[in-house]
Design a protein around this motif. Structure first.
Motif, PDB file in Angstrom:
ATOM      1  N   GLY A 130       0.765  -1.240   0.000  1.00 31.37           N
ATOM      2  CA  GLY A 130       0.000   0.000   0.000  1.00 31.37           C
ATOM      3  C   GLY A 130       0.793   1.285   0.000  1.00 31.37           C
ATOM      4  O   GLY A 130       0.214   2.345   0.166  1.00 31.37           O
ATOM      5  N   TRP A 131       2.106   1.239  -0.230  1.00 32.54           N
ATOM      6  CA  TRP A 131       2.841   2.501  -0.183  1.00 32.54           C
ATOM      7  C   TRP A 131       3.521   2.909  -1.485  1.00 32.54           C
ATOM      8  O   TRP A 131       3.909   4.052  -1.649  1.00 32.54           O
ATOM      9  CB  TRP A 131       3.855   2.526   0.955  1.00 32.54           C
ATOM     10  N   ASN A 169       2.230   1.524  -7.247  1.00 30.94           N
ATOM     11  CA  ASN A 169       2.244   0.820  -8.534  1.00 30.94           C
ATOM     12  C   ASN A 169       0.911   0.186  -8.911  1.00 30.94           C
ATOM     13  O   ASN A 169       0.560   0.147 -10.080  1.00 30.94           O
ATOM     14  CB  ASN A 169       3.316  -0.268  -8.534  1.00 30.94           C
TER      15      ASN A 169
HETATM   16  S1  FES Z   1       0.751   0.076  -3.399  1.00 25.62           S
HETATM   17 FE1  FES Z   1       0.064  -1.800  -4.164  1.00 25.62          FE
HETATM   18  S2  FES Z   1       1.851  -2.805  -4.798  1.00 25.62           S
HETATM   19 FE2  FES Z   1       2.560  -1.028  -3.821  1.00 25.62          FE
END
Ligand code: FES
Length: 326
Positions: free
Chosen positions: A279-280, A283
């Motif tokens: 989540g950071w 991508n």
């Molecule tokens: S935010 Fe989902 S893979 Fe990095």
């Protein structure tokens, strides 16, 4: 999204497991334009879509060039491209190229770090950085010189004095010393990393002291790829299941409590880029058409959250069905 028909105009074996593919428009018309860092989404067949970065000179509307690593343990897309696709074949891409890995042309200096097939978008960046007379340097990591795709092109585009090749012979401990290479961020310098998840994670750690938004990275994932696997455990939580519809792919599935939307997309052979799975990194951003999202990422701001979600961590609010633009 509209499909664009392409013809395969050339295939070249760059290394024992990497092939370069060139495409032009089937009707001979100019292709949609694009910028360094962009990728195209190939419709391999009814079930399979794969994203590949463009490596030629940005803005070239006469052809698209990409390179593909044949992944034995991948989801089949790279094997299909290597084993079945021949010069003269027709293929389709879904929509024009899109770019989640752009150059920040305002930066004073640019440091590029490529691992293996991750050199592909960096080549296009090299073309562009040279064109705008930027200050740039490339570190390119591979196992051996023989397994180094685009070796001569890299030297041509970047120039010998702007590259360090790192060959580790398959032992990462003998490869690039990231803490040394990334120890000092020069004023206004930006970093661009593309390669396997292990390299991205290590480089991100080694550049954790760099200024905010100066480190950019990208990884293209094919499901089950050992080359791209981050080694992280799957998402497991106590949440309930919910339904997701992928509008463009015309696929609907239920996301069970112990899986993420991204994992379910992989199970249905729908590719999405990822790196962190946490989540950071940003991508795995996907457009949201409808449904209330339980956003669990650290990447999107409130405005973005009305239109997008990070499918590695975010889920539907209880009782909601999500319709996604992919
Ligand atoms: S935010 Fe989902 S893979 Fe990095």
């Amino acid at each position: 999204m509209s499909q664009i028909k392409l013809k395969v105009t050339d295939i070249e074996e760059l290394t024992p497991n990497i092939k370069k593919f060139e495409f032009s428009a089937l009707d001979g018309a100019p292709l949609p334009t694009w910028e360094a860092g962009a990728h195209v989404d190939f419709q391999i067949n009814d079930q399979m879509r794969r994203s590949y970065s463009l490596a030629n000179k940005p803005g070239d509307t006469g052809q698209y060039t990409t390179a593909i690593l044949r992944e034995e343990n991948g989801g089949g897309g790279s094997k299909y491209m290597h084993d079945e696709i021949k010069v003269g074949d027709n293929m389709e891409i879904v929509g024009p190229p899109s770019n989640l890995f752009p150059i920040n042309e305002e930066a004073n200096k640019h440091l590029l770090l490529g691992g293996g097939i991750g050199i592909t978008p960096l080549l296009a960046m090299g073309h562009r950085l040279r064109e705008i007379n930027a200050d740039f340097y490339l570190h390119y990591c591979t196992k051996t010189k023989e397994e180094t795709a685009f070796y001569d092109e890299v030297v041509d585009i970047f120039g010998k004095d702007r590259i360090t090749f790192h060959h580790d012979g398959g032992e990462p401990s003998k490869g690039i010393n990231l803490s040394q290479v990334l120890s000092n961020q020069e004023d206004g310098q930006h970093l661009y990393i593309c390669g396997p998840a292990g390299l991205i994670t290590a480089a991100r750690d080694a550049s954790s002291h760099w200024t905010e938004k100066s480190v950019h990275f990208e990884l293209f994932a094919s499901l089950s790829s050992e080359d791209t696997g981050s080694g992280k455990e799957n998402v497991v939580n106590d949440d309930g299941s919910f339904e997701v519809e992928l509008k463009q792919s015309e696929i609907t599935f239920t996301v069970p409590s112990d899986k993420s939307i991204m994992e379910m997309m992989w199970e249905h052979n729908v590719d999405v880029m990822y790196a962190c799975e946490d989540g950071w990194c940003g991508n795995c951003k996907v457009g949201l058409i409808s449904g209330k999202v339980d956003h669990r990422d650290e990447f999107l701001d409130d405005n973005d959250r009305e239109e997008f979600l990070q499918v590695c961590v975010s889920r539907a609010m209880p009782g909601e069905k999500l319709i996604l633009d992919i």
